[in-house]
Design a protein around this motif. Structure first.
Motif, PDB file in Angstrom:
ATOM      1  N   ARG A  25      39.956  10.727 -46.037  1.00 27.06           N
ATOM      2  CA  ARG A  25      39.348  11.916 -46.650  1.00 27.06           C
ATOM      3  C   ARG A  25      40.185  12.387 -47.835  1.00 27.06           C
ATOM      4  O   ARG A  25      39.646  12.746 -48.894  1.00 27.06           O
ATOM      5  CB  ARG A  25      39.226  13.030 -45.620  1.00 27.06           C
ATOM      6  CG  ARG A  25      38.559  14.292 -46.178  1.00 27.06           C
ATOM      7  CD  ARG A  25      38.527  15.399 -45.158  1.00 27.06           C
ATOM      8  NE  ARG A  25      39.846  15.760 -44.690  1.00 27.06           N
ATOM      9  CZ  ARG A  25      40.726  16.476 -45.379  1.00 27.06           C
ATOM     10  NH1 ARG A  25      40.443  16.878 -46.617  1.00 27.06           N
ATOM     11  NH2 ARG A  25      41.902  16.773 -44.873  1.00 27.06           N
ATOM     12  N   GLU A  26      41.514  12.384 -47.661  1.00 25.49           N
ATOM     13  CA  GLU A  26      42.394  12.768 -48.769  1.00 25.49           C
ATOM     14  C   GLU A  26      42.230  11.812 -49.944  1.00 25.49           C
ATOM     15  O   GLU A  26      42.191  12.251 -51.115  1.00 25.49           O
ATOM     16  CB  GLU A  26      43.842  12.765 -48.291  1.00 25.49           C
ATOM     17  CG  GLU A  26      44.166  13.873 -47.297  1.00 25.49           C
ATOM     18  CD  GLU A  26      45.516  13.680 -46.613  1.00 25.49           C
ATOM     19  OE1 GLU A  26      45.951  14.605 -45.910  1.00 25.49           O
ATOM     20  OE2 GLU A  26      46.121  12.599 -46.787  1.00 25.49           O
ATOM     21  N   ALA A  27      42.105  10.521 -49.654  1.00 31.49           N
ATOM     22  CA  ALA A  27      41.916   9.534 -50.716  1.00 31.49           C
ATOM     23  C   ALA A  27      40.600   9.761 -51.448  1.00 31.49           C
ATOM     24  O   ALA A  27      40.534   9.694 -52.690  1.00 31.49           O
ATOM     25  CB  ALA A  27      41.963   8.118 -50.136  1.00 31.49           C
ATOM     26  N   SER A  28      39.539  10.026 -50.695  1.00 31.88           N
ATOM     27  CA  SER A  28      38.235  10.260 -51.341  1.00 31.88           C
ATOM     28  C   SER A  28      38.271  11.514 -52.206  1.00 31.88           C
ATOM     29  O   SER A  28      37.675  11.550 -53.295  1.00 31.88           O
ATOM     30  CB  SER A  28      37.129  10.356 -50.295  1.00 31.88           C
ATOM     31  OG  SER A  28      37.279  11.503 -49.484  1.00 31.88           O
ATOM     32  N   ASP A  29      38.998  12.546 -51.762  1.00 30.85           N
ATOM     33  CA  ASP A  29      39.133  13.755 -52.583  1.00 30.85           C
ATOM     34  C   ASP A  29      39.842  13.446 -53.896  1.00 30.85           C
ATOM     35  O   ASP A  29      39.431  13.921 -54.980  1.00 30.85           O
ATOM     36  CB  ASP A  29      39.913  14.831 -51.814  1.00 30.85           C
ATOM     37  CG  ASP A  29      39.128  15.426 -50.657  1.00 30.85           C
ATOM     38  OD1 ASP A  29      37.899  15.242 -50.620  1.00 30.85           O
ATOM     39  OD2 ASP A  29      39.758  16.056 -49.782  1.00 30.85           O
ATOM     40  N   LEU A  30      40.894  12.636 -53.833  1.00 30.21           N
ATOM     41  CA  LEU A  30      41.621  12.267 -55.045  1.00 30.21           C
ATOM     42  C   LEU A  30      40.748  11.445 -55.994  1.00 30.21           C
ATOM     43  O   LEU A  30      40.762  11.652 -57.219  1.00 30.21           O
ATOM     44  CB  LEU A  30      42.877  11.469 -54.675  1.00 30.21           C
ATOM     45  CG  LEU A  30      44.006  12.251 -54.001  1.00 30.21           C
ATOM     46  CD1 LEU A  30      45.074  11.294 -53.485  1.00 30.21           C
ATOM     47  CD2 LEU A  30      44.615  13.267 -54.969  1.00 30.21           C
ATOM     48  N   LEU A  31      39.983  10.524 -55.426  1.00 31.69           N
ATOM     49  CA  LEU A  31      39.135   9.661 -56.254  1.00 31.69           C
ATOM     50  C   LEU A  31      37.964  10.438 -56.861  1.00 31.69           C
ATOM     51  O   LEU A  31      37.549  10.164 -57.999  1.00 31.69           O
ATOM     52  CB  LEU A  31      38.628   8.481 -55.420  1.00 31.69           C
ATOM     53  CG  LEU A  31      39.722   7.491 -54.984  1.00 31.69           C
ATOM     54  CD1 LEU A  31      39.171   6.508 -53.961  1.00 31.69           C
ATOM     55  CD2 LEU A  31      40.296   6.743 -56.184  1.00 31.69           C
ATOM     56  N   LEU A  32      37.438  11.384 -56.106  1.00 33.63           N
ATOM     57  CA  LEU A  32      36.387  12.246 -56.664  1.00 33.63           C
ATOM     58  C   LEU A  32      36.939  13.049 -57.847  1.00 33.63           C
ATOM     59  O   LEU A  32      36.294  13.147 -58.903  1.00 33.63           O
ATOM     60  CB  LEU A  32      35.860  13.201 -55.592  1.00 33.63           C
ATOM     61  CG  LEU A  32      34.854  12.648 -54.584  1.00 33.63           C
ATOM     62  CD1 LEU A  32      34.666  13.626 -53.431  1.00 33.63           C
ATOM     63  CD2 LEU A  32      33.499  12.379 -55.250  1.00 33.63           C
ATOM     64  N   LYS A  33      38.119  13.612 -57.658  1.00 35.76           N
ATOM     65  CA  LYS A  33      38.730  14.426 -58.719  1.00 35.76           C
ATOM     66  C   LYS A  33      39.037  13.589 -59.949  1.00 35.76           C
ATOM     67  O   LYS A  33      38.927  14.074 -61.090  1.00 35.76           O
ATOM     68  CB  LYS A  33      40.010  15.071 -58.180  1.00 35.76           C
ATOM     69  CG  LYS A  33      40.636  16.083 -59.115  1.00 35.76           C
ATOM     70  CD  LYS A  33      41.830  16.760 -58.467  1.00 35.76           C
ATOM     71  CE  LYS A  33      42.449  17.783 -59.395  1.00 35.76           C
ATOM     72  NZ  LYS A  33      43.634  18.448 -58.763  1.00 35.76           N
ATOM     73  N   ALA A  34      39.366  12.304 -59.724  1.00 39.13           N
ATOM     74  CA  ALA A  34      39.679  11.415 -60.848  1.00 39.13           C
ATOM     75  C   ALA A  34      38.425  10.841 -61.500  1.00 39.13           C
ATOM     76  O   ALA A  34      38.517  10.121 -62.506  1.00 39.13           O
ATOM     77  CB  ALA A  34      40.576  10.277 -60.362  1.00 39.13           C
ATOM     78  N   GLY A  35      37.266  11.142 -60.938  1.00 38.59           N
ATOM     79  CA  GLY A  35      36.019  10.633 -61.512  1.00 38.59           C
ATOM     80  C   GLY A  35      35.789   9.160 -61.263  1.00 38.59           C
ATOM     81  O   GLY A  35      35.043   8.511 -62.014  1.00 38.59           O
ATOM     82  N   LEU A  36      36.368   8.612 -60.202  1.00 37.80           N
ATOM     83  CA  LEU A  36      36.226   7.189 -59.911  1.00 37.80           C
ATOM     84  C   LEU A  36      35.150   6.887 -58.870  1.00 37.80           C
ATOM     85  O   LEU A  36      34.709   5.748 -58.753  1.00 37.80           O
ATOM     86  CB  LEU A  36      37.570   6.618 -59.446  1.00 37.80           C
ATOM     87  CG  LEU A  36      38.662   6.590 -60.523  1.00 37.80           C
ATOM     88  CD1 LEU A  36      39.994   6.183 -59.910  1.00 37.80           C
ATOM     89  CD2 LEU A  36      38.266   5.622 -61.649  1.00 37.80           C
TER      90      LEU A  36
END
Length: 420
Positions: free
Chosen positions: A399-410
Motif C-alpha cells: 500500500r505504501e508503494a502504491s501511494d508513492l507510485l501514485l504520487k509520482a504519476g507512474l
C-alpha cells in the motif's frame, strides 16, 4: 470486561439489556426488541428468561449452592422451581465436570423446559444423603429478544459485517473478549473515514443471528465481507475458520495477514458447526463470513467453565487480536487495482527519489521490492492483495508503494475500459 463480567446474561432478558446499556457508554448502539413468538424462518423467538435468585439449602439452612456467588451455578434458562427434594432427586438436576473437580460447568436448556444447577464435582460429592430446599426464582414468560446494532457509515453503502455474541454469563474468552474487541473496532473506525460501511452486531448466539437475518433479508446483498468475533483473549495462536465459499476476499485477506505476521497460526475449513458464521453462511445467504479467533471454541480446557475467567484473558492477547483485525480491515479498505502508466520496461525510479542512490547491494530493500512488484502487476488485472499473495510481502508495504507510485504519476487506479 471487568465491568460486564458479573452480569448474568442469556439469549433474552435483563442481563442482555444491561450489557448493551453498558456498552453504549463506549459506543452508540441501536437496541432492538423482538417480541416472543415472532417467527424467524424455521425458528420462533422464545419466551424471555429472567432470574432473581437461586440456591440449594441443607437442613441447617445453609446455602450449599448459591447463585449469588456465581451465576454459572444456575442451569441457564432454568424453569422456576420451589420445593424440598431428596439427594437422589437433586442429583438428577446437577451438572458437573468430574475430570475438573474444582470447576463449575456452563450448561443451558434454552428450548427444553428443565430446572437445574451447575456445581463443581467437589460440591456435588460433599452433599450428604438428606433432603434439600431448592429455590429457583426465575421467570420464563412472554417478553422479547434483545440485540444491538451499530453502523459506521463509510463512503459507500457496501458493508463489512462484524458480529459477536452477548448471551453468556460470567465467561470471559468465550463471550466478553469478543464484545470488548468489537467495541474497540467501532471506536477505531469512528475516528477514520472508511471506504466501506461497517455493521456491528451484538447478538445472542444462534437465535440472534437468525432473527437479524430474517429481519434484514433485503439488506444482506450489501454485505461483501464479514467476520464473527469470539475467543480473542487467550494465549493461543490465531485461528481462522474460512467462510463457506472458502476463497472469498475476506478469506484471502485474513490468510495473507496471518502468513506475513511471522507468528504461528492455524486455518480451518468451513464446517456447519460453531458460531454464527454457520447462519450467515447458510445456503440461502452464503455470505462471505469467516470466524477469526485465537484458540477455537471447545479447544481450550477452560471453555464453558468457571475457569474461563478474568485470569485467562490477558490485555496483551486482546491487543494482538485487535492488531490482526485492524490489518485485515486495512486490506479490505485499500485493496485496489492499478494500471501502470509506464508499461514498457520499468521506469527509472532513482531519478524520482524512489530508489537508493548506491548500487551493488546483494538484494533490494523491502519497499523497493514492493515498488517493483506493484509496477509489474499494475495491469488492470491484479489487486494489491493479488500482488501480496504472489510476492509474499506484507500488505502495508504494498500500500505504501502504491501511494508513492501514485504520487509520482507512474500508476493510476484502474477504471473500467482502461488499456495500456
Amino acid at each position: 470486561m471487568e465491568e460486564l463480567y458479573p452480569i448474568c446474561r442469556s439469549i433474552t432478558g435483563e442481563g442482555t439489556r444491561e450489557t448493551l446499556r453498558r456498552v453504549t457508554n463506549y459506543i452508540p448502539i441501536d437496541i432492538h426488541e423482538v417480541p416472543s413468538g415472532t417467527p424467524a424462518f424455521d425458528w420462533t423467538v422464545p419466551n424471555e428468561w429472567n432470574i432473581r435468585d437461586a440456591y440449594i439449602k441443607n437442613k441447617a439452612g445453609e446455602r450449599v449452592v448459591d447463585f449469588r456467588k456465581s451465576n454459572l451455578h444456575i442451569l441457564n434458562y432454568s424453569a422456576p422451581f420451589q420445593g424440598v427434594v431428596s439427594l437422589e432427586t437433586l442429583r438428577g438436576h446437577l451438572f458437573t465436570l468430574p475430570e475438573k473437580p474444582d470447576w463449575v460447568p456452563y450448561r443451558t436448556s434454552y428450548y427444553t423446559r428443565n430446572w437445574g444447577f451447575c456445581v463443581s464435582q467437589r460440591q456435588a460429592d460433599a452433599l450428604v444423603d438428606d433432603e434439600y430446599e431448592v429455590c429457583i426464582d426465575t421467570d420464563l414468560k412472554g417478553g422479547s429478544l434483545t440485540y444491538g446494532e451499530c453502523l459506521v457509515q463509510g463512503s459507500t453503502d457496501q458493508e463489512v459485517l462484524l458480529s459477536c455474541h452477548i448471551c453468556h454469563p460470567s465467561l470471559c474468552n468465550d463471550n466478553l473478549s469478543g464484545i470488548a474487541l468489537t467495541t474497540w473496532l467501532v471506536r477505531h473506525l469512528q475516528k477514520n473515514k472508511p471506504r466501506y460501511s461497517y455493521r456491528f452486531l451484538f447478538i445472542p448466539g444462534t437465535i440472534g443471528a437468525i432473527v437479524w437475518l430474517s429481519r434484514n433479508e433485503d439488506a444482506v446483498s450489501r454485505i461483501l465481507h464479514g467476520l464473527v468475533v469470539a475467543c480473542v483473549g487467550d494465549s493461543g495462536k490465531s485461528t481462522y475458520k474460512k467462510s463457506r465459499r472458502g476463497d472469498s476476499e475476506i478469506d484471502r485477506a485474513v490468510l495473507h495477514v496471518l502468513r506475513t505476521r511471522g507468528s504461528e497460526f492455524s486455518v480451518q475449513e468451513f464446517t456447519p458447526y460453531g458460531y454464527d458464521e454457520r447462519q450467515y453462511c447458510s445456503p440461502g445467504f452464503d455470505l462471505p463470513v469467516g470466524s477469526l479467533t485465537r484458540t477455537p471454541h471447545g479447544a481450550y480446557p477452560e471453555y464453558h467453565t468457571s475457569a474461563d475467567d478474568l485470569n485467562l484473558v490477558r490485555p496483551e492477547y486482546l491487543a494482538d487480536s485487535l492488531s490482526v483485525y485492524l490489518d485485515v480491515i486495512e486490506i479490505l479498505e485499500s485493496n485496489s487495482v492499478f494500471v501502470t502508466l509506464c508499461p514498457k520496461c520499468e521506469p527509472q525510479l532513482g531519478k524520482r527519489g524512489l530508489y537508493r542512490a548506491l548500487g551493488g547491494y546483494p538484494d533490494a530493500g523491502e519497499i523497493e521490492m514492493a515498488l517493483l512488484w506493484v509496477l509489474n502487476l499494475s495491469d488492470g488485472k491484479h489487486s494489491l492483495l493479488d500482488i501480496g499473495e504472489r510476492s509474499g510481502l506484507i500488505f502495508r508495504r504494498l500500500r505504501e508503494a502504491s501511494d508513492l507510485l501514485l504520487k509520482a504519476g507512474l500508476i493510476k487506479i484502474f477504471a473500467k475500459g482502461d488499456t495500456f
